[in-house]
Write a protein that holds these residues in place. Structure first.
Motif, PDB file in Angstrom:
ATOM      1  N   ASP A 170       0.829  -1.211   0.000  1.00  0.00           N
ATOM      2  CA  ASP A 170       0.000   0.000   0.000  1.00  0.00           C
ATOM      3  C   ASP A 170       0.862   1.260   0.000  1.00  0.00           C
ATOM      4  O   ASP A 170       0.566   2.240  -0.706  1.00  0.00           O
ATOM      5  CB  ASP A 170      -0.929   0.008   1.215  1.00  0.00           C
ATOM      6  N   GLU A 171       1.934   1.253   0.792  1.00  0.00           N
ATOM      7  CA  GLU A 171       2.797   2.434   0.867  1.00  0.00           C
ATOM      8  C   GLU A 171       3.527   2.663  -0.454  1.00  0.00           C
ATOM      9  O   GLU A 171       3.620   3.794  -0.938  1.00  0.00           O
ATOM     10  CB  GLU A 171       3.818   2.272   1.997  1.00  0.00           C
ATOM     11  N   LEU A 172       4.036   1.600  -1.041  1.00  0.00           N
ATOM     12  CA  LEU A 172       4.750   1.734  -2.307  1.00  0.00           C
ATOM     13  C   LEU A 172       3.819   2.200  -3.415  1.00  0.00           C
ATOM     14  O   LEU A 172       4.198   3.063  -4.230  1.00  0.00           O
ATOM     15  CB  LEU A 172       5.402   0.400  -2.682  1.00  0.00           C
ATOM     16  N   LEU A 173       2.624   1.668  -3.462  1.00  0.00           N
ATOM     17  CA  LEU A 173       1.662   2.084  -4.481  1.00  0.00           C
ATOM     18  C   LEU A 173       1.312   3.561  -4.321  1.00  0.00           C
ATOM     19  O   LEU A 173       1.211   4.301  -5.313  1.00  0.00           O
ATOM     20  CB  LEU A 173       0.393   1.228  -4.398  1.00  0.00           C
ATOM     21  N   LEU A 196       4.508   1.233 -12.641  1.00  0.00           N
ATOM     22  CA  LEU A 196       5.740   1.525 -11.928  1.00  0.00           C
ATOM     23  C   LEU A 196       5.814   0.704 -10.644  1.00  0.00           C
ATOM     24  O   LEU A 196       6.870   0.146 -10.307  1.00  0.00           O
ATOM     25  CB  LEU A 196       5.829   3.016 -11.602  1.00  0.00           C
ATOM     26  N   TYR A 197       4.706   0.608  -9.950  1.00  0.00           N
ATOM     27  CA  TYR A 197       4.641  -0.182  -8.718  1.00  0.00           C
ATOM     28  C   TYR A 197       4.992  -1.648  -8.988  1.00  0.00           C
ATOM     29  O   TYR A 197       5.810  -2.250  -8.276  1.00  0.00           O
ATOM     30  CB  TYR A 197       3.241  -0.064  -8.108  1.00  0.00           C
ATOM     31  N   GLU A 198       4.416  -2.213 -10.029  1.00  0.00           N
ATOM     32  CA  GLU A 198       4.659  -3.623 -10.349  1.00  0.00           C
ATOM     33  C   GLU A 198       6.122  -3.855 -10.756  1.00  0.00           C
ATOM     34  O   GLU A 198       6.730  -4.864 -10.376  1.00  0.00           O
ATOM     35  CB  GLU A 198       3.719  -4.057 -11.467  1.00  0.00           C
ATOM     36  N   GLU A 199       6.678  -2.910 -11.510  1.00  0.00           N
ATOM     37  CA  GLU A 199       8.075  -3.054 -11.928  1.00  0.00           C
ATOM     38  C   GLU A 199       9.014  -2.965 -10.731  1.00  0.00           C
ATOM     39  O   GLU A 199       9.987  -3.727 -10.620  1.00  0.00           O
ATOM     40  CB  GLU A 199       8.421  -1.973 -12.951  1.00  0.00           C
ATOM     41  N   LEU A 200       8.752  -2.044  -9.821  1.00  0.00           N
ATOM     42  CA  LEU A 200       9.613  -1.882  -8.648  1.00  0.00           C
ATOM     43  C   LEU A 200       9.542  -3.099  -7.726  1.00  0.00           C
ATOM     44  O   LEU A 200      10.549  -3.477  -7.116  1.00  0.00           O
ATOM     45  CB  LEU A 200       9.223  -0.620  -7.881  1.00  0.00           C
ATOM     46  N   LYS A 201       8.362  -3.696  -7.614  1.00  0.00           N
ATOM     47  CA  LYS A 201       8.223  -4.884  -6.769  1.00  0.00           C
ATOM     48  C   LYS A 201       9.092  -6.029  -7.275  1.00  0.00           C
ATOM     49  O   LYS A 201       9.607  -6.839  -6.495  1.00  0.00           O
ATOM     50  CB  LYS A 201       6.756  -5.328  -6.730  1.00  0.00           C
ATOM     51  N   GLN A 231       8.910   1.947 -17.088  1.00  0.00           N
ATOM     52  CA  GLN A 231       8.443   2.968 -16.154  1.00  0.00           C
ATOM     53  C   GLN A 231       9.564   3.370 -15.186  1.00  0.00           C
ATOM     54  O   GLN A 231       9.750   4.547 -14.874  1.00  0.00           O
ATOM     55  CB  GLN A 231       7.237   2.453 -15.363  1.00  0.00           C
ATOM     56  N   VAL A 232      10.324   2.390 -14.736  1.00  0.00           N
ATOM     57  CA  VAL A 232      11.447   2.672 -13.833  1.00  0.00           C
ATOM     58  C   VAL A 232      12.502   3.494 -14.550  1.00  0.00           C
ATOM     59  O   VAL A 232      13.079   4.428 -13.988  1.00  0.00           O
ATOM     60  CB  VAL A 232      12.054   1.367 -13.294  1.00  0.00           C
ATOM     61  N   VAL A 233      12.763   3.151 -15.797  1.00  0.00           N
ATOM     62  CA  VAL A 233      13.775   3.878 -16.575  1.00  0.00           C
ATOM     63  C   VAL A 233      13.403   5.352 -16.697  1.00  0.00           C
ATOM     64  O   VAL A 233      14.233   6.244 -16.482  1.00  0.00           O
ATOM     65  CB  VAL A 233      13.950   3.238 -17.966  1.00  0.00           C
ATOM     66  N   VAL A 234      12.150   5.628 -17.044  1.00  0.00           N
ATOM     67  CA  VAL A 234      11.711   7.017 -17.188  1.00  0.00           C
ATOM     68  C   VAL A 234      11.811   7.757 -15.863  1.00  0.00           C
ATOM     69  O   VAL A 234      12.302   8.891 -15.796  1.00  0.00           O
ATOM     70  CB  VAL A 234      10.260   7.062 -17.722  1.00  0.00           C
ATOM     71  N   ALA A 235      11.345   7.124 -14.790  1.00  0.00           N
ATOM     72  CA  ALA A 235      11.368   7.771 -13.475  1.00  0.00           C
ATOM     73  C   ALA A 235      12.801   8.081 -13.037  1.00  0.00           C
ATOM     74  O   ALA A 235      13.084   9.171 -12.518  1.00  0.00           O
ATOM     75  CB  ALA A 235      10.686   6.878 -12.441  1.00  0.00           C
TER      76      ALA A 235
END
Length: 259
Positions: A170-173, A196-201, A231-235
């Motif tokens: 929940d916090e990461l999302l 982005l959330y799914e990629e980071l997980k 998404q991670v790359v862009v961020a």
């Protein structure tokens, strides 16, 4: 005024580069005037504004403070003022503390004006220079901390991707949603919070510990993971182009993101 862009450049490795674009002649220092000059110059140079993120200024003299509330910080004004005077080669011949204030003459007639209150060179230095200098410095430092706090609240979790495995779902999302809101302008957004959330997980489990944001990008490039985690790359590329000390990630100016 000089105009520079910072980009996350893709060659054999990812590098953060700064490029000088031009010197701009300015006749005013108002925000509106400077904005018009910069936007017109970017247009002339063919730099797409839609590919720019963040803005930063190095001209501290434009950050004005209100001259109030500085007396409490001037307990050691004489010592500090003396050091400043030496630094700036200002006259150091201050009268001693036992200087007697001139007496006011008694007025004999109603039309006589009040005597002017004379102050010593030291007092004049403290009031008209030192207090103003301290006030501007305190205001500038406070602004920097406020901007850094805002930057940390939105981009901070991207600095330690490996530690995100210990963050609740929940916090990461929510962190991803906050970042998406910051990077949204009208109907255009740079990232999708859920993706982005799914990629980071997933990414937090495969990245070695102790890597910086730039290191993470380079590891992803070497391992062929750029297309898998877009998404991670862009961020991360946006994060790396922001001037952190004066970061303003919600406004799309100056720092460019290359494709």
């Amino acid at each position: 005024m000089s105009l520079t862009v910072r980009i996350a450049e893709y060659n054999e490795s990812v590098e953060v580069m700064e490029y000088f674009l031009s010197f701009l002649q300015v006749t005013e220092t108002t925000g509106g005037f400077l904005t018009d000059i910069v936007l017109n110059e970017l247009k002339r140079l063919g730099v797409p504004l839609e590919n720019c993120r963040g803005q930063g200024y190095d001209n501290g003299s434009n950050m004005k403070g209100k001259h109030s509330g500085v007396q409490g910080h001037s307990a050691k004004a004489k010592v500090t003022a003396t050091e400043l005077a030496e630094e700036l080669e200002v006259e150091l011949k201050f009268p001693g503390a036992d200087e007697v204030r001139p007496r006011k003459k008694r007025k004999l007639f109603g039309y006589e004006g009040d005597d002017e209150c004379l102050i010593s060179p030291e007092q004049n230095f403290k009031i008209n220079f030192f207090n103003s200098l301290v006030d501007v410095a305190l205001s500038s430092v406070q602004d920097r901390f406020t901007q850094l706090a805002a930057h940390s609240a939105t981009f901070g979790f991207l600095y330690n991707i490996q530690d995100l495995c210990n963050v609740s779902d929940d916090e990461l999302l929510q962190l991803c949603k906050d970042l998406q809101n910051l990077l949204t302008h009208n109907d255009s957004t740079d990232i999708d919070a859920v993706e982005l959330y799914e990629e980071l997980k997933t990414l937090c489990h495969i990245m070695p510990k102790g890597l910086s944001a730039l290191d993470v990008l380079n590891v992803m490039k070497k391992r062929g993971l750029v297309e898998i985690f877009p998404q991670v790359v862009v961020a991360l590329r946006i994060l790396l182009t922001l001037p952190v000390t004066v970061a303003s990630g919600g406004e799309k100016l100056f720092q460019a993101q290359t494709n």
